[in-house]
Design a protein around this motif. Sequence first.
Motif, short mmCIF file in Angstrom:
data_model
loop_
_atom_site.label_atom_id
_atom_site.label_comp_id
_atom_site.label_asym_id
_atom_site.label_seq_id
_atom_site.Cartn_x
_atom_site.Cartn_y
_atom_site.Cartn_z
N ILE A 37 26.38 51.17 37.87
CA ILE A 37 27.44 51.58 38.89
C ILE A 37 27.56 50.67 39.81
CG2 ILE A 37 28.52 53.44 40.20
CD1 ILE A 37 27.05 55.52 38.61
N ILE A 38 26.86 50.30 40.49
CA ILE A 38 26.89 49.21 41.69
C ILE A 38 27.46 47.97 41.19
CG2 ILE A 38 25.74 48.24 43.58
CD1 ILE A 38 24.12 50.65 43.79
N LEU A 39 26.60 47.64 40.21
CA LEU A 39 26.92 46.16 39.64
C LEU A 39 28.28 45.97 39.00
CD1 LEU A 39 23.47 45.09 37.85
CD2 LEU A 39 24.50 44.13 40.02
N ALA A 40 28.63 47.04 38.43
CA ALA A 40 30.21 47.07 37.63
C ALA A 40 31.21 47.00 39.07
CB ALA A 40 30.36 48.45 37.15
N ILE A 41 31.02 47.97 40.19
CA ILE A 41 31.99 47.78 41.09
C ILE A 41 31.82 46.36 41.86
CG2 ILE A 41 32.18 48.41 43.57
CD1 ILE A 41 31.00 51.40 42.52
N ILE A 42 30.62 45.96 41.91
CA ILE A 42 30.43 44.51 42.54
C ILE A 42 31.01 43.47 41.82
CG2 ILE A 42 28.82 42.71 43.55
CD1 ILE A 42 27.00 44.88 44.47
N SER A 43 31.03 43.41 40.59
CA SER A 43 31.40 42.48 39.83
C SER A 43 32.93 42.27 39.82
CB SER A 43 31.07 42.51 38.19
OG SER A 43 31.91 43.91 37.64
N LEU A 44 33.76 43.27 40.21
CA LEU A 44 35.16 43.42 40.21
C LEU A 44 35.43 42.65 41.83
CD1 LEU A 44 35.99 47.25 39.42
CD2 LEU A 44 36.44 45.24 38.02
N PHE A 45 34.62 42.76 42.60
CA PHE A 45 35.01 41.95 43.92
C PHE A 45 33.80 41.17 44.26
CE2 PHE A 45 36.25 46.64 43.94
CZ PHE A 45 37.61 46.48 44.18
N TYR A 46 33.28 40.31 43.12
CA TYR A 46 32.27 39.34 43.53
C TYR A 46 32.18 38.40 44.40
CZ TYR A 46 28.60 35.91 42.29
OH TYR A 46 27.49 35.15 42.74
N GLN A 47 33.39 37.50 44.27
CA GLN A 47 34.03 36.46 45.14
C GLN A 47 33.80 36.94 46.91
OE1 GLN A 47 33.93 33.34 44.45
NE2 GLN A 47 33.73 33.81 42.14
N ALA A 48 34.56 38.13 46.86
CA ALA A 48 34.63 38.67 48.51
C ALA A 48 33.19 39.11 48.76
CB ALA A 48 35.73 39.92 48.32
N PHE A 49 32.42 39.81 47.91
CA PHE A 49 31.13 39.98 48.35
C PHE A 49 30.32 38.68 48.79
CE2 PHE A 49 31.56 44.20 46.82
CZ PHE A 49 31.09 45.02 47.72
N ILE A 50 30.08 37.74 47.81
CA ILE A 50 29.33 36.52 48.16
C ILE A 50 29.75 35.74 49.29
CG2 ILE A 50 30.60 34.91 46.77
CD1 ILE A 50 27.06 35.79 46.29
#
Length: 202
Positions: free
Chosen positions: A103-116
């Motif tokens: 679940i967490i990785l699916a959410i992060i993958s949508l906003f990867y650039q913003a997170f990184i």
Amino acid sequence: MEKEMENQLPKRDKKLLLTLFLAMFKLGAFTFGGGYAIVPMMQKEYVEKRHWINENEMIDIVAISQSVPGAIAVNASIFIGYRLAGVPGALLSTLGASLPSLIILAIISLFYQAFIANTYVAAAMQGIRACVVAMMISAVIKLGKPALVDWLCWVLALVTCVAVLWLDINAIYLILVGGVVGFIAGMVRARRGKKAEGEAKK
């Protein structure tokens, strides 16, 4: 059909399965820093809090989980789930341990650039990693007491530590060597015990 199978389960078993799933889900949701980071949380949850397994069983589960293919957290959840509730327990424990990451990785993958690129997220992860290291050291100390029972265990532990830190030897080879040495030592002890018993009878 599913309702009939569900009704065949005793209420106690249903409650245990639900407890297993929720406990593993909680561990999976709050485990950061890699597979070994889940070990101290499992030790606290299953050994200290719920008393489902003892420290020796926990050590065996961690050793086996590391020795077989797959993530240590998932492997350990399979063993503990099966130990407590058979195949249904293994399946639900595995699902509970894996679902939060998915679940967490699916959410992060949508906003990867913003997170990184977020400095606050990076700073938070540094703090989390520091806490994870402390938890892992705590688990090593607690689980090490029942594992290091004689001089041979201490020697194996020290040699393994040196081999991992400075010689960069693959962990699976060290585990296999430890298993072989332990097996041989067990055979020697058994023979000595039989010999001493035979002499005592004479």
